[in-house]
Enzyme design. Structure first.
Site, PDB file in Angstrom:
ATOM      1  N   ASP A 145     -27.764   1.344 -17.966  1.00 53.73           N
ATOM      2  CA  ASP A 145     -27.222   1.900 -16.800  1.00 53.73           C
ATOM      3  C   ASP A 145     -28.544   2.256 -15.833  1.00 53.73           C
ATOM      4  OD1 ASP A 145     -24.466   1.778 -17.351  1.00 53.73           O
ATOM      5  OD2 ASP A 145     -24.768   3.644 -18.633  1.00 53.73           O
ATOM      6  N   GLU A 202     -10.191   8.079  -5.993  1.00 53.85           N
ATOM      7  CA  GLU A 202      -9.198   7.437  -4.933  1.00 53.85           C
ATOM      8  C   GLU A 202      -9.796   7.314  -3.622  1.00 53.85           C
ATOM      9  OE1 GLU A 202      -8.316   9.912  -6.861  1.00 53.85           O
ATOM     10  OE2 GLU A 202      -7.533   8.805  -8.711  1.00 53.85           O
ATOM     11  N   ARG A 245     -12.689   8.714  -2.434  1.00 50.02           N
ATOM     12  CA  ARG A 245     -14.258   8.628  -2.343  1.00 50.02           C
ATOM     13  C   ARG A 245     -14.719   9.280  -1.166  1.00 50.02           C
ATOM     14  NH1 ARG A 245     -15.930   2.487  -2.319  1.00 50.02           N
ATOM     15  NH2 ARG A 245     -18.035   3.403  -2.834  1.00 50.02           N
ATOM     16  N   LYS A 247     -17.142  14.077   4.636  1.00 53.37           N
ATOM     17  CA  LYS A 247     -18.459  12.867   4.013  1.00 53.37           C
ATOM     18  C   LYS A 247     -18.190  12.299   2.949  1.00 53.37           C
ATOM     19  CE  LYS A 247     -21.139  16.008   0.952  1.00 53.37           C
ATOM     20  NZ  LYS A 247     -20.417  17.109   0.728  1.00 53.37           N
ATOM     21  N   ASP A 258     -22.438   6.804 -23.043  1.00 52.38           N
ATOM     22  CA  ASP A 258     -22.029   8.111 -23.469  1.00 52.38           C
ATOM     23  C   ASP A 258     -20.364   8.295 -23.143  1.00 52.38           C
ATOM     24  OD1 ASP A 258     -21.941   8.418 -20.825  1.00 52.38           O
ATOM     25  OD2 ASP A 258     -23.440  10.020 -20.565  1.00 52.38           O
TER      26      ASP A 258
END
EC number: 7.2.2.6
Length: 697
Positions: free
Chosen positions: A324, A396, A398, A412, A535
């Site tokens: 990742d 949904e 963002r 923002k 994780d």
């Protein structure tokens, strides 16, 4: 005024010194206890029922029994003195004891770790919430999966579970060794708690996820004690080869008297036993179990719990690592780097509205925006934002922001989402918005657009920093022939920039959890072994699919159950060290096998001339070491064969020095050091022992 401070500081330092000295004394005492226990176990392991699990050393033990019995019988050969049989039997006994000691020492270290873990399994009581709401105190041993328990400050968590209510700081030092407490809260990927850890602040309600005997600590104790240790496929294969060699040499030695009788002379039984022991690969046979156990022990010392030795071995054979981006390759804390106004707006206007949108935003990104604006001395009305209604970020939308009391809406968020929001309110989009967003992405940053109602003011440039040294570490993996693949939810431009800066081989942008499984399967279809870290519950399928799945201890129960390794420190970059430990295990086993087989060459030149010189004088030409006498040659070879085992125990336990390099370079290096060294060392060792033995016979 200064003197009391100096005295206090001095006393503190002295107490620290005493604490360190106590730790050193305890460590030395523990080491002595482990060695003492290993010595006792090496004798206990002489039981044939135990020895038969190691066919090579079992043959040596049978040889000891035969020569020991022969030492009390009349000698059939006038050339063999009476003391020879008992001497051979004692050397063979010590050979077996040394091999048993190596295994017992490796097991002892695991048992010592298990004992320290058992200290955390004290008699704990739990406050169980019944269906009617009553709270009943029961023993932790009576808890079952599904029970709901309240744990308050200062109380020990009775069993493994997941937080369903509340937030608390938890001391996990009993498991991880890390003194700093960690935050556990309901929901998300940090809700998993472990039995034996302690709540140091606040209160949480947990649901139990394991029955008695199935908890995380129970599994750890079982694994480090070796009760759950099974031989790995590579270990079984090597053991089969070594056993086959032993069987072949046994047949050769048993049939040898037939040929010697034909030549007109007899070989004493003790000499035949000595020949057999010198021919079979006793060195690696005596150290093989210790190498495997020590390999898992090294992983455990790295605070990584391996569910099996197979997982450690698989780590050594890894071809591809899936990583990742956030938290592994980068620090994961995207911080405000700069502000970029669009159209005719000014940086002060962008800063003002960016700050107002972030006053109620408690995320690291939101805090960094406030710090950046304050650092640039840009003014904004904090009270105005505090009186408004916070709009939290959602997957949904963002976006995040605040709705002010006068009806002004400040937002923002992601470029596409904010543009769509502004357009829905009838606003127009400045031409340079996408241009500047692309610039930020190409730089490896994350662009956030700042808008008020139907008007875009500018962009916040969030930057996630690549961890120092990652490029060098990936280069080391490349030298070992391991490919690195970075998975990230970032857009392709940002992903490409980070990948280039970090030095990974490939990247997958806008990656979803199911995409990771596809990447893993694609690599496995090419015949490659794959490792990955994770994780979250959404990582569980990919962790289960990977050949080596390293789950974070701070992660969910689903992730930990799917993985075959768990990192107690929850450090995703540790997968690189785990791969190194796996390779070190395989290299150590291979190097000592090479050394053991190479040893036989010198033993041949010692013992074969000694056996046949009297009957075949021409065999004296093979006595290139010029050993004192036939008896001295046989005893010297046997003594070296026995002594080399304890001398190699530290190497088997610690592992051979590991340096990142290609497989071909590694093979050449090991053949030179352990192959050639395995030939030269016995010549020197046997000759030195022969000189010493020659003084007594």
């Amino acid at each position: 005024m200064m003197r009391p401070v100096v005295v206090k500081e001095k006393q503190l330092n002295e107490s620290q010194i005493h604490a360190v000295e106590d730790e050193v004394r305890q460590a030395k005492t523990m080491d002595r206890d482990i060695v003492t226990h290993a010595m006792k176990q090496s004798v206990a392991k002489l039981n044939p029922k135990v020895m038969i699990k190691n066919p090579i050393m079992f043959v040596v033990e049978i040889g000891f029994i035969i020569t020991f019995i022969l030492s009390f019988l009349p000698s059939s050969s006038s050339s063999i003195p009476g003391w020879f049989n008992i001497t051979v039997s004692l050397i063979l006994l010590f050979t077996v004891l040394f091999a048993n000691f190596a295994e017992a020492l490796a097991e002892g270290r695991g048992k010592a770790q298990a004992d320290s873990l058992k200290q955390s399994k004290k008699d704990v009581f739990a406050n169980v919430v019944k269906e009617n709401g009553d709270i009943v105190q029961v023993s932790a041993t009576d808890l079952r999966k599904g029970d709901v328990v309240i744990v308050k400050q200062g109380e020990m968590i009775p069993s493994d579970g997941e937080v369903i209510k509340g937030l608390a700081s938890v001391d996990e030092s009993a498991i991880t060794g890390e003194s700093a407490p960690v935050i556990k809260e309901a929901g998300g990927d940090f809700c998993s708690v472990t039995g034996g850890t302690m709540v140091v602040s606040d209160e949480i309600t947990i649901v139990i996820t394991s029955n008695p005997g199935e908890s995380f600590i129970d599994k750890m104790i079982s694994l480090v004690e070796g009760a759950a240790r099974q031989k790995t496929p590579n270990e079984i294969a090597l053991n089969t080869v070594l056993t086959s060699l032993t069987l072949i040499f046994l047949i050769v030695v048993v049939t040898l008297p037939i040929f010697t009788n034909y030549l007109g002379f007899q070989i004493d039984t003790a000499v035949l036993v000595a020949l057999l022991v010198c021919l079979i690969p006793t060195t690696i046979g005596g150290l093989l179990s210790a190498i495997g156990i020590a390999g898992m022990d090294r992983v455990t010392k790295f605070n990584v719990l391996a569910m099996s030795g197979k997982a450690v071995e698989a780590a050594g054979d890894i071809n591809t690592i899936i990583l990742d981006k956030t938290g592994t390759i980068t620090f994961g804390n995207r911080m405000a780097h700069t502000l970029l106004p669009v159209g005719n707006e000014t940086i002060e206007q962008v800063g003002k509205w960016a700050a107002i949108s972030s006053v109620l935003d408690e995320t690291p990104e939101g805090r960094s925006v406030i710090e950046y604006v304050q650092g640039k001395s840009i003014s904004y009305n904090r009270e105005l934002a505090e009186q408004g209604e916070f709009v939290p970020f959602k997957a949904e939308t963002r976006m995040s922001g605040v709705d002010l009391q006068d009806g002004t809406k400040v937002r923002k968020g992601a470029v596409g989402s904010v543009i769509e929001w502004v357009q829905s309110q009838g606003g127009t989009i400045p031409k340079d918005v996408n241009q500047k967003a692309d610039f930020i992405s190409k730089e490896g940053g994350t662009p956030l657009v700042v808008a008020v109602n139907n008007r875009i003011y500018g962009l916040i440039y969030l930057k996630d920093t690549v961890k120092p040294g990652m490029r060098e570490r990936f280069e080391q993996l490349r030298q070992m022939g391991i490919k690195t693949v970075m998975c990230t939810g970032d857009n392709p431009l940002t992903a490409a920039t980070i990948a280039k800066e970090a030095g990974v081989d490939e990247f997958v942008a806008e990656c979803k959890p199911e995409d990771k499984i596809a990447v893993i399967k694609a690599e496995q279809d090419k015949g490659k072994l794959v490792a990955m870290t994770g994780d979250g519950t959404n990582d569980a399928p990919a962790l289960a699919q990977a050949d080596v799945g390293l789950a974070m201890n701070s992660g969910t129960t689903a992730a930990k159950e799917a993985a075959n390794m768990i990192d107690l420190d929850s450090n995703p970059t540790k997968i690189i060290e785990v791969v190194g430990i796996g390779k070190q295990l395989l290299m150590t086993r291979g190097a000592l096998t090479t050394f053991s087989i190479a040893n036989d060459i010198a033993k041949y030149f010692a013992i074969i001339p000694a056996m046949f010189t009297l009957a075949i004088p021409q065999m004296e030409a093979l006595n290139i070491m010029k050993l004192t006498s036939p008896l001295s040659a046989i005893l010297s070879a046997l003594i070296f064969n026995a002594v080399i085992i304890p001398l190699l125990i530290p190497l088997a336990m610690k592992g051979i020095a590991y340096k990142p390099m290609s497989s071909n370079a590694l093979l050449s290096r090991n053949l030179l050091i352990y192959g050639l060294g395995g030939v030269i060392v016995p010549f020197i060792g046997i000759k030195v022992i022969d000189i010493i033995v020659g003084l007594f016979i």
